[in-house]
Scaffold this active site. Structure first.
Site, PDB file in Angstrom:
ATOM      1  N   SER A 161      81.337  13.337 -36.728  1.00 16.90           N
ATOM      2  CA  SER A 161      81.267  12.342 -37.731  1.00 16.90           C
ATOM      3  C   SER A 161      81.839  12.826 -38.846  1.00 16.90           C
ATOM      4  CB  SER A 161      79.768  12.090 -38.001  1.00 16.90           C
ATOM      5  OG  SER A 161      79.359  12.682 -39.136  1.00 16.90           O
TER       6      SER A 161
ATOM      7  N   ARG B 196      80.452  12.423 -41.877  1.00 18.01           N
ATOM      8  CA  ARG B 196      79.311  12.868 -42.892  1.00 18.01           C
ATOM      9  C   ARG B 196      79.509  14.059 -43.814  1.00 18.01           C
ATOM     10  NH1 ARG B 196      75.271  13.777 -37.898  1.00 18.01           N
ATOM     11  NH2 ARG B 196      76.431  11.835 -37.232  1.00 18.01           N
TER      12      ARG B 196
ATOM     13  N   ASP C 126      74.590  -0.996 -41.704  1.00 14.82           N
ATOM     14  CA  ASP C 126      74.275  -0.979 -40.183  1.00 14.82           C
ATOM     15  C   ASP C 126      73.806   0.026 -39.631  1.00 14.82           C
ATOM     16  OD1 ASP C 126      76.522   0.748 -40.913  1.00 14.82           O
ATOM     17  OD2 ASP C 126      77.937  -0.232 -39.435  1.00 14.82           O
ATOM     18  N   HIS C 127      73.608   1.226 -40.309  1.00 10.39           N
ATOM     19  CA  HIS C 127      73.102   2.428 -39.700  1.00 10.39           C
ATOM     20  C   HIS C 127      71.579   2.676 -39.901  1.00 10.39           C
ATOM     21  CE1 HIS C 127      77.242   3.732 -39.372  1.00 10.39           C
ATOM     22  NE2 HIS C 127      76.953   4.883 -38.734  1.00 10.39           N
TER      23      HIS C 127
ATOM     24  N   ARG D 299      79.325   8.826 -28.128  1.00  8.50           N
ATOM     25  CA  ARG D 299      79.128  10.421 -28.473  1.00  8.50           C
ATOM     26  C   ARG D 299      77.636  10.651 -27.659  1.00  8.50           C
ATOM     27  NH1 ARG D 299      80.689  10.554 -34.802  1.00  8.50           N
ATOM     28  NH2 ARG D 299      82.863  10.771 -34.260  1.00  8.50           N
TER      29      ARG D 299
ATOM     30  N   ASP E  99      83.656   6.705 -42.202  1.00  8.63           N
ATOM     31  CA  ASP E  99      82.799   6.696 -40.794  1.00  8.63           C
ATOM     32  C   ASP E  99      84.121   7.110 -39.848  1.00  8.63           C
ATOM     33  OD1 ASP E  99      79.878   5.500 -39.256  1.00  8.63           O
ATOM     34  OD2 ASP E  99      82.109   5.669 -38.088  1.00  8.63           O
TER      35      ASP E  99
HETATM   36  C1  MIC Z   1      78.086   8.771 -36.163  1.00  8.87           C
HETATM   37  O1  MIC Z   1      78.686   8.087 -35.179  1.00  8.87           O
HETATM   38  O2  MIC Z   1      78.023  10.013 -36.050  1.00  8.87           O
HETATM   39  C2  MIC Z   1      78.064   8.369 -37.578  1.00  8.87           C
HETATM   40  C3  MIC Z   1      76.762   8.281 -37.848  1.00  8.87           C
HETATM   41  O3  MIC Z   1      78.590   6.948 -37.690  1.00  8.87           O
HETATM   42  C4  MIC Z   1      78.732   9.026 -38.495  1.00  8.87           C
HETATM   43  C5  MIC Z   1      78.681   8.610 -39.967  1.00  8.87           C
HETATM   44  C6  MIC Z   1      77.595   9.142 -40.487  1.00  8.87           C
HETATM   45  O4  MIC Z   1      77.052  10.337 -40.069  1.00  8.87           O
HETATM   46  O5  MIC Z   1      76.981   8.367 -41.196  1.00  8.87           O
HETATM   47  C7  MIC Z   1      80.440   9.174 -38.149  1.00  8.87           C
HETATM   48  O6  MIC Z   1      80.952   8.769 -37.253  1.00  8.87           O
HETATM   49  O7  MIC Z   1      81.315   9.188 -38.931  1.00  8.87           O
HETATM   50 FE1  SF4 Z   2      77.436   3.383 -35.786  1.00  5.68          FE
HETATM   51 FE2  SF4 Z   2      78.687   5.849 -35.473  1.00  5.68          FE
HETATM   52 FE3  SF4 Z   2      77.224   4.867 -33.296  1.00  5.68          FE
HETATM   53 FE4  SF4 Z   2      79.251   3.678 -34.058  1.00  5.68          FE
HETATM   54  S1  SF4 Z   2      79.356   5.653 -33.341  1.00  5.68           S
HETATM   55  S2  SF4 Z   2      77.557   2.451 -33.406  1.00  5.68           S
HETATM   56  S3  SF4 Z   2      79.436   3.802 -36.415  1.00  5.68           S
HETATM   57  S4  SF4 Z   2      76.310   5.644 -35.278  1.00  5.68           S
END
Ligand code: MIC
Ligand code: SF4
Length: 651
Positions: A542, A544, A65-66, A380, A120
């Site tokens: 996140s 990550r 999805d990313h 975010r 995630d």
């Molecule tokens: C995000 O919303 O920051 C992400 C991208 O979904 C991250 C995961 C990632 O960095 O791959 C998260 O929320 O954990």
């Molecule tokens: Fe995707 Fe993270 Fe954004 Fe949710 S917050 S839509 S998991 S990048």
């Protein structure tokens, strides 16, 4: 102490070992896991490194999805690896286009009362149907797939008592923004939020999921709603009524703290630049010009949300000065709004339709123009996450976003000239799981496709006896994992650590000066060690684990801060980096970037209690001692001493 709560009941059912007292380590059994592609490739490479033939969980799902832009071969290389490794290891594979992991998991896999560990941070979305759904680093999720328990601090439970009912134009997003204005994004590590009270029954599962999703921004371990008749109705409408069971708190349940929110008093809110807890009322922002509006992300892209948007747009047109984009949360949502005509209303009004995925939320396209306001229904708004330096991103409900798209400025939707549409909960969703590939019964003959952009997780050495450290960077409060490890255009390098490591802390590189990566590599190549110094709430955001792996790869051995957020701290441990805190916060001011910090007998000091003495050596010859602390469990210490979780077997 949190007796009779939903949280306690789920932990009791999954308890394996530990001390059930707040803050003490406990190990729990994990029923389900989810991964997404940006964290998933590392997680499955780690699972392969553990030589696990088949996952041991009840259900594990790998979502894509990313990384869907396919700008260069890297994304598709990842997808092919993920699809084949899923088949080989007994994991369901949700194909690109099927939707955002959290939305799809809620729709198709979540079960009340079960535990879910996801790579995630927004995995707590599953709390909307009464799961204990926790975000973690990829390695912790790989361990759960391998059948290992998940270790966490036994939580304090914050009861959020909901009373009353939301008024027209006020929605679930405004509830979580209200809670963020009370609890903020810091200081909540080790807590779980549990919703209770008569107001719960007035919220549908998609609304509850919006609230638990953005609960991640509070920095809590997770958020949970009870499983009640509303949960049953949702699961029934998803054709999964058989997995429902009731799970409610006892009438005399005890919470560690109670916060009361009267839904009838909740008003339209926004999280203002650049933190999800910088909350203002929309009425206070009214009139501010808006250049871009986006509806989407795992927080607000359910059928309910898009039906609301479609009803608001029907017969109207998006303001001339606004670009308006919509990303549905899942194929189910997109297909349903296509078939029922709502999509036509959205398109006719001038919206741009994006694919079902994370997209703009993680800086993959749709960056706003310089100096303009962007209004998003995401969770975010950390500085620069949109892909535009100095961005002004506001987080709001779909109702408020749509109002701004129509008028071109912040508008309290209660002041619109038309009545608030009434959106009925779906009685039955359109069910078509064709985009979810179940694993074969026996995956042993599946060939795992590994194209050249997929590297192996880097190796680390055991913690040395003496840390001869250099402060490679000194940063301030609330450093998020987006600051540490930018996503956006760099996201495609997630499977290739040497390449991705080049952009660690990129946002702090002044043009013409050395980058963090260059400084850290120079320190490492002299046989010395990197140290990161931060302040409060270091590592927010996140899950990550690259925010630990890449610094590890560059030779970092310790992070010293006032406080380090839960998932990031666990990731540091997993990759052999010491998460330490200042005993005297005033010492922060006495340390400069490039100072030397020496920790003699680091292994013994780490293993023999919660305190460590280090010597700071200033360039001007002034040396002084500082005291550092940690709250590491015995297992954590063992992992760090070994140089990371992949080098260490726990009992
Ligand atoms: C995000 O919303 O920051 C992400 C991208 O979904 C991250 C995961 C990632 O960095 O791959 C998260 O929320 O954990
Ligand atoms: Fe995707 Fe993270 Fe954004 Fe949710 S917050 S839509 S998991 S990048």
């Amino acid at each position: 102490m949190a007796k009779g709560t939903v949280v306690q009941k789920i932990i009791d059912r999954h308890f394996i070992s530990g001390n059930k007292a707040p803050g003490e380590p406990v190990a729990i059994r994990i029923d389900q896991t989810l991964t997404q592609d940006a964290t998933g490739t590392m997680a499955y490479l780690e699972l392969e490194a553990m030589r696990v033939d088949r996952v041991k969980t009840e259900v594990s799902v790998s979502y894509v999805d990313h990384n869907m832009m396919q700008n260069g071969p890297e994304n598709r290389n990842d997808h092919l690896y993920l699809q084949t490794v899923a088949a080989a290891k007994g994991v369901y594979f949700s194909r690109p286009g099927n939707g955002i992991c959290h939305q799809v998991h809620l729709e198709r896999f979540g079960i009340p009362g079960k535990t879910l560990l996801g790579s995630d941070s927004h995995t707590p979305t599953g709390g909307g149907i009464g799961m204990m759904a926790i975000g973690a680093g990829g390695l912790d999720v790989a361990l759960a797939m391998a059948g290992q328990p998940f270790r966490m601090a036994y939580p304090k439970v914050i009861g959020v008592k909901l009373t009353g009912k939301l008024n027209a134009w006020c929605s679930a997003k405004d509830v979580i923004l209200t809670l963020l204005s009370i609890l903020s994004t810091k200081g909540n590590v080790g807590c779980i939020v549990e919703y209770c009270g008569p107001g719960v029954a007035t919220l549908s599962v998609p609304e509850r999921a919006t609230i638990t999703n953005m609960g991640a921004e509070l920095g809590v371990t997770t958020s949970v709603f009870p499983s009640d008749a509303g949960t049953q109705a949702f699961l029934k409408a998803q054709g999964r009524g058989d997995v429902w069971s009731e799970l409610i708190a006892d009438s005399d349940a005890e919470y560690d703290r109670i916060i009361e929110i009267n839904l009838a008093e909740v008003v339209p809110m926004a999280a203002c630049p650049s933190s999800p807890d910088n909350i203002k009322k929309i009425s206070d922002l009214a009139g501010t010009k808006v250049g871009q509006v986006i509806i989407g992300s795992c927080t607000n892209s359910s059928l309910r949300d898009l039906m609301m948007v479609a009803a608001m747009l029907k017969g109207r047109r998006v303001n001339d000065d606004v670009t308006f984009a919509i990303a549905p949360g899942s194929k189910q949502v997109l297909e349903m709004i296509s078939r029922n005509g709502a999509l036509a209303d959205i398109i006719a009004a001038g919206a741009r339709i994006l694919e079902a995925g994370c997209g703009a939320c993680i800086g993959q396209g749709q960056s706003p123009a310089d100096g303009t306001v962007t209004v998003r229904t995401f969770n975010r708004n950390f500085a620069g996450r949109t892909g535009t330096k100095g961005d002004q991103a506001y987080l709001v409900s779909p109702e408020t976003a749509c109002a701004a798209a129509l008028t071109g400025e912040f508008t309290d939707p209660r002041n619109l000239s038309f009545a608030c549409p009434v959106i009925q909960d779906a009685e039955s969703f359109l069910i078509n799981d064709d985009m979810i590939i179940p694993p074969p019964k026996d995956g042993s003959n599946v060939e795992i496709i590994r194209k050249p952009t997929i590297g192996n997780p880097p190796e680390n050495q055991p913690l040395p006896d003496k840390i001869d450290g250099s402060v490679v960077i000194k940063v301030g409060d609330k450093i998020t994992t987006d600051h540490i490890m930018p996503a956006g255009i760099h996201l495609k390098h997630r499977s290739n650590i040497p390449v991705y490591a080049k952009v660690v802390f990129e946002c702090f590189t002044e043009s013409g000066s050395q980058s963090f990566a260059e400084r850290a590599a120079a320190v490492r190549d002299q046989g010395r060690h990197g140290i990161i110094v931060g302040r409060d709430s270091y590592g927010q955001g996140s899950s990550r684990e690259h925010a630990a792996i890449c610094p590890m790869y560059l030779g970092v051995k310790a992070v010293i801060a006032f406080a380090i957020e839960r998932i990031h701290s666990a990731n540091l441990v997993n990759f052999g980096i010491m998460p330490l805190t200042f005993v005297n916060q005033a010492d922060y001011d006495r340390i400069e970037q490039e100072d030397t910090i020496v920790i003699d007998d680091a292994r013994d000091q780490l293993a023999s209690g919660g305190m460590i003495t280090a010597i700071v050596k200033r360039a001007d010859g002034r040396n002084f001692a500082i005291e550092l602390a940690h709250k590491l469990s015995d297992e954590d210490i063992k992992i760090i001493l070994a140089g990371g979780r992949l080098h260490c077997t726990l009992d």
